[in-house]
Design a protein around this motif. Structure first.
Motif, mmCIF file in Angstrom:
data_model
loop_
_atom_site.group_PDB
_atom_site.id
_atom_site.type_symbol
_atom_site.label_atom_id
_atom_site.label_comp_id
_atom_site.label_asym_id
_atom_site.label_seq_id
_atom_site.Cartn_x
_atom_site.Cartn_y
_atom_site.Cartn_z
ATOM 1 N N PRO A 7 -26.481 -12.292 0.195
ATOM 2 C CA PRO A 7 -25.348 -11.978 -0.807
ATOM 3 C C PRO A 7 -24.093 -11.682 -0.358
ATOM 4 O O PRO A 7 -24.062 -11.134 0.533
ATOM 5 C CB PRO A 7 -26.016 -11.064 -1.582
ATOM 6 N N SER A 8 -23.047 -11.917 -0.940
ATOM 7 C CA SER A 8 -21.816 -11.726 -0.450
ATOM 8 C C SER A 8 -21.422 -10.370 -0.719
ATOM 9 O O SER A 8 -21.864 -9.348 -1.461
ATOM 10 C CB SER A 8 -20.812 -12.406 -1.420
ATOM 11 N N PRO A 9 -20.652 -9.852 0.190
ATOM 12 C CA PRO A 9 -20.349 -8.300 0.333
ATOM 13 C C PRO A 9 -19.248 -7.943 -0.826
ATOM 14 O O PRO A 9 -18.858 -8.804 -1.131
ATOM 15 C CB PRO A 9 -20.017 -8.087 1.767
ATOM 16 N N VAL A 10 -19.191 -6.666 -0.731
ATOM 17 C CA VAL A 10 -18.141 -6.150 -1.848
ATOM 18 C C VAL A 10 -17.439 -5.239 -0.713
ATOM 19 O O VAL A 10 -18.227 -4.284 -0.065
ATOM 20 C CB VAL A 10 -18.839 -5.138 -2.922
ATOM 21 N N TRP A 11 -16.072 -5.634 -0.552
ATOM 22 C CA TRP A 11 -15.276 -5.039 0.253
ATOM 23 C C TRP A 11 -14.607 -3.705 -0.489
ATOM 24 O O TRP A 11 -13.815 -3.919 -1.406
ATOM 25 C CB TRP A 11 -14.310 -5.824 1.001
ATOM 26 N N LEU A 12 -14.681 -2.322 0.087
ATOM 27 C CA LEU A 12 -13.937 -1.313 -0.479
ATOM 28 C C LEU A 12 -12.491 -0.847 0.607
ATOM 29 O O LEU A 12 -13.259 -0.587 1.571
ATOM 30 C CB LEU A 12 -14.715 -0.040 -0.720
ATOM 31 N N PHE A 13 -11.497 -1.269 -0.016
ATOM 32 C CA PHE A 13 -10.364 -1.179 1.068
ATOM 33 C C PHE A 13 -9.741 0.018 0.881
ATOM 34 O O PHE A 13 -9.104 0.192 -0.384
ATOM 35 C CB PHE A 13 -9.605 -2.589 0.848
ATOM 36 N N ASP A 14 -9.331 0.914 1.912
ATOM 37 C CA ASP A 14 -8.446 1.817 1.761
ATOM 38 C C ASP A 14 -7.084 1.214 1.678
ATOM 39 O O ASP A 14 -6.971 -0.068 2.268
ATOM 40 C CB ASP A 14 -8.780 2.883 2.842
ATOM 41 N N LEU A 15 -6.001 1.973 1.580
ATOM 42 C CA LEU A 15 -4.692 1.466 1.567
ATOM 43 C C LEU A 15 -3.838 2.132 2.615
ATOM 44 O O LEU A 15 -3.437 1.328 3.578
ATOM 45 C CB LEU A 15 -3.918 1.731 0.271
ATOM 46 N N ASP A 16 -3.524 3.302 2.608
ATOM 47 C CA ASP A 16 -2.535 3.860 3.432
ATOM 48 C C ASP A 16 -3.252 3.944 4.952
ATOM 49 O O ASP A 16 -4.367 4.439 5.201
ATOM 50 C CB ASP A 16 -2.310 5.103 3.109
ATOM 51 N N ASN A 17 -2.421 3.416 6.126
ATOM 52 C CA ASN A 17 -3.078 3.333 7.412
ATOM 53 C C ASN A 17 -4.173 2.526 7.641
ATOM 54 O O ASN A 17 -4.708 2.444 8.660
ATOM 55 C CB ASN A 17 -3.132 4.712 7.890
#
Length: 242
Positions: A7-17
């Protein structure tokens, strides 16, 4: 024989740095605003608190609660919206944001859904994402105002907030990959079963006021699945994140 497709992953991206270099100009500007705000709150109504008192509060609350704001709410009854608005009043972001080229191409290339998960406020984080040209890549934009559990702010690294987020969006932890620069956030996510990617290139200091230098050699902790200098290297490390 049929080979089952992962199954395709779900990416949880932080923003700063993580997606941009906040240490370059944005964090110093936020720190200056925060110092002014805390000095006023801790002062006697006429004279602002000393710099030592301000720094002690900022660092102490950050270490104890994971965010200075939570300590200011608990111990000084500040209004969260007012704190976030004043500390993130930065003027023209175009003069402050520094980032790598190719971020849009990267997000397009990575398989699966992308979610922005940031402890920054909505107005600021939305402005940065628009400046980066990435808004169309995120299915959801989850900012600090959205991180409430039972009416209380619970930003990263709160495991309670992460559990609620996963339930709300119907996400299976092992399918999710948290991409972050902050180790404690990655550690708590790993304890919930998420996979973890640590981005290191913008890390310059070990404390939130930019005084303590990072160790010269920072090894990959056991709770970090992948350590990359840049998010642009993530496609090369996909196998380790499967």
């Amino acid at each position: 024989m049929t080979v089952s497709k992962l199954p395709s992953p779900v990416w949880l991206f932080d923003l700063d740095n993580t997606l941009h270099d906040a240490s370059h100009a944005i964090f110093p500007a936020i720190s200056a605003n925060m110092n002014t705000y805390i000095a006023r709150v801790l002062g006697d109504g006429t004279t602002p608190a000393s710099q030592d008192a301000v720094n002690a509060a900022r660092v102490g609350y950050w270490k104890r609660y994971g965010a200075t704001l939570l300590g200011m709410i608990r111990h000084h009854q500040v209004d969260a919206a007012d704190f976030l608005r004043r500390t993130h009043d930065l003027g023209a972001l175009s003069e402050l944001v520094r980032f790598e080229r190719g971020l849009s191409r990267l997000l397009r290339r990575l398989p699966g859904q992308k979610i922005l998960l940031t402890n920054a406020p909505t107005v600021y984080s939305g402005g940065v994402v628009r400046h980066l040209g990435l808004q169309r890549h995120f299915a959801h934009h989850i900012a600090i105002e959205d991180m409430r559990v039972h009416g209380r702010l619970r930003p990263k690294p709160s495991k309670l907030m992460l559990r609620r987020l996963l339930r709300k969006h119907g996400l299976v932890p092992r399918r999710c990959i948290l991409v972050e620069d902050t180790l404690v956030n990655l550690k708590h996510a790993k304890q919930l079963g998420l996979r973890t990617a640590w981005v290191t290139q913008y890390l310059r200091y070990a404390d939130p006021i930019g005084k303590a230098p990072l160790p010269k050699m920072v090894k990959r902790p056991a709770y970090v699945d992948v350590k990359v200098k840049s998010v642009l290297q993530l496609p090369l490390r996909l196998q380790r994140l499967r």
